[in-house]
Design a protein around this motif. Structure first.
Motif, mmCIF file in Angstrom:
data_model
loop_
_atom_site.group_PDB
_atom_site.id
_atom_site.type_symbol
_atom_site.label_atom_id
_atom_site.label_comp_id
_atom_site.label_asym_id
_atom_site.label_seq_id
_atom_site.Cartn_x
_atom_site.Cartn_y
_atom_site.Cartn_z
ATOM 1 N N LEU A 50 18.985 71.918 97.688
ATOM 2 C CA LEU A 50 17.529 71.804 97.790
ATOM 3 C C LEU A 50 16.922 72.852 98.710
ATOM 4 O O LEU A 50 17.339 73.024 99.849
ATOM 5 C CB LEU A 50 17.155 70.397 98.289
ATOM 6 C CG LEU A 50 15.654 70.106 98.407
ATOM 7 C CD1 LEU A 50 14.965 70.233 97.051
ATOM 8 C CD2 LEU A 50 15.443 68.710 98.981
ATOM 9 N N ILE A 76 12.268 61.213 96.754
ATOM 10 C CA ILE A 76 12.853 62.550 96.545
ATOM 11 C C ILE A 76 14.372 62.470 96.638
ATOM 12 O O ILE A 76 15.084 63.057 95.817
ATOM 13 C CB ILE A 76 12.268 63.546 97.557
ATOM 14 C CG1 ILE A 76 10.780 63.778 97.257
ATOM 15 C CG2 ILE A 76 13.045 64.870 97.542
ATOM 16 C CD1 ILE A 76 10.002 64.429 98.385
ATOM 17 N N LEU A 94 11.743 72.206 95.804
ATOM 18 C CA LEU A 94 10.682 71.224 95.966
ATOM 19 C C LEU A 94 9.469 71.944 96.533
ATOM 20 O O LEU A 94 9.462 72.357 97.694
ATOM 21 C CB LEU A 94 11.110 70.094 96.902
ATOM 22 C CG LEU A 94 10.041 69.027 97.181
ATOM 23 C CD1 LEU A 94 9.689 68.257 95.905
ATOM 24 C CD2 LEU A 94 10.513 68.074 98.270
ATOM 25 N N VAL A 103 13.180 73.461 100.121
ATOM 26 C CA VAL A 103 11.813 72.988 100.257
ATOM 27 C C VAL A 103 10.938 74.209 100.464
ATOM 28 O O VAL A 103 11.184 75.019 101.357
ATOM 29 C CB VAL A 103 11.689 72.003 101.442
ATOM 30 C CG1 VAL A 103 10.231 71.675 101.713
ATOM 31 C CG2 VAL A 103 12.482 70.731 101.159
ATOM 32 N N CYS A 134 5.589 68.147 95.050
ATOM 33 C CA CYS A 134 5.191 67.032 95.902
ATOM 34 C C CYS A 134 3.870 67.401 96.560
ATOM 35 O O CYS A 134 3.773 68.449 97.205
ATOM 36 C CB CYS A 134 6.266 66.762 96.957
ATOM 37 S SG CYS A 134 5.867 65.375 98.051
ATOM 38 N N PRO A 149 18.529 65.758 94.499
ATOM 39 C CA PRO A 149 18.412 67.222 94.419
ATOM 40 C C PRO A 149 19.697 67.922 94.851
ATOM 41 O O PRO A 149 20.422 67.419 95.705
ATOM 42 C CB PRO A 149 17.260 67.530 95.380
ATOM 43 C CG PRO A 149 17.212 66.376 96.314
ATOM 44 C CD PRO A 149 17.688 65.182 95.544
ATOM 45 N N MET A 195 10.531 70.955 91.364
ATOM 46 C CA MET A 195 9.806 69.699 91.518
ATOM 47 C C MET A 195 8.597 69.949 92.402
ATOM 48 O O MET A 195 8.569 70.901 93.169
ATOM 49 C CB MET A 195 10.707 68.637 92.149
ATOM 50 C CG MET A 195 11.953 68.321 91.337
ATOM 51 S SD MET A 195 13.025 67.127 92.174
ATOM 52 C CE MET A 195 13.663 68.133 93.528
#
Length: 192
Positions: A43, A35, A106, A45, A136, A40, A134
């Motif tokens: 970012l 990652i 993310l 999350v 994950c 990024p 993105m």
């Protein structure tokens, strides 16, 4: 990504270890490095609750360890309820509070199976103006997709078994297990 390991003896009457705590910790460190390599920007999350909360907590600490300083938010989406099989429709139960416009987001989820929940979340972030959304996931069951989506970062390929532990549940049980395990066949009427 590493394949599933052979199943050892059960650790509880109805759960057998699939991915150990040590395997998960090693893989999370590798995911954090991958990652970070994606560079990024701003970012955010975004943990998809409830199943991803343990994975998200460990991953965000690993991201800190590789020099990233993301903000963290939560979104609760539901397509399962108390069932073991997705009902198909995804709904927002609790929405993200941060503005995602212009940011890299993310999305962290526990398992990518049908793809409905993750595709819904990714599309939602794109509609809200995320620079890049993105994804994950800790686990993926590649043969179960009904929506065309692939995760950007994947912990493990998972067999077509009902899995619990490490935040994942069976009707709200087993989330506390420190590993990913398989529920005995007589309990696993469906799949994740």
């Amino acid at each position: 990504m590493p394949p599933a390991s052979p199943l050892p003896a059960p650790v509880a009457e109805d759960v057998t270890v699939l991915f150990s705590s040590a395997q998960i910790a090693t893989r999370i460190a590798e995911l954090a490095a991958a990652i970070a390599a994606a560079e990024p920007q701003r970012l955010l999350v975004l943990a998809v609750l409830k199943g991803s909360f343990v994975f998200a907590a460990d991953l965000i600490r690993a991201l800190h360890g590789v020099g990233l300083r993301p903000e963290m938010e939560f979104i609760t989406l539901s397509s399962y309820g108390e069932q073991q099989v997705s009902g198909g429709a995804v709904r927002v139960v609790h929405d993200v509070e941060s503005d995602v416009a212009g940011r890299d987001v993310l999305l962290i989820d526990d398992i990518l199976e049908s793809g409905r929940t993750l595709a819904f979340a990714k599309d939602l972030m794109a509609r809200r103006g995320a620079r890049r959304a993105m994804t994950c996931v800790l686990l993926q069951k590649a043969g179960k997709r009904v929506v065309p989506i692939e995760a950007d970062f994947v912990g493990f390929d998972c067999p077509d078994s009902f899995v619990v532990g490490y935040g994942m549940d069976d009707a709200h049980a087993y989330r506390q297990l420190p590993f990913v395990g398989v529920v005995a066949a007589d309990r696993a009427a469906g799949s994740n």
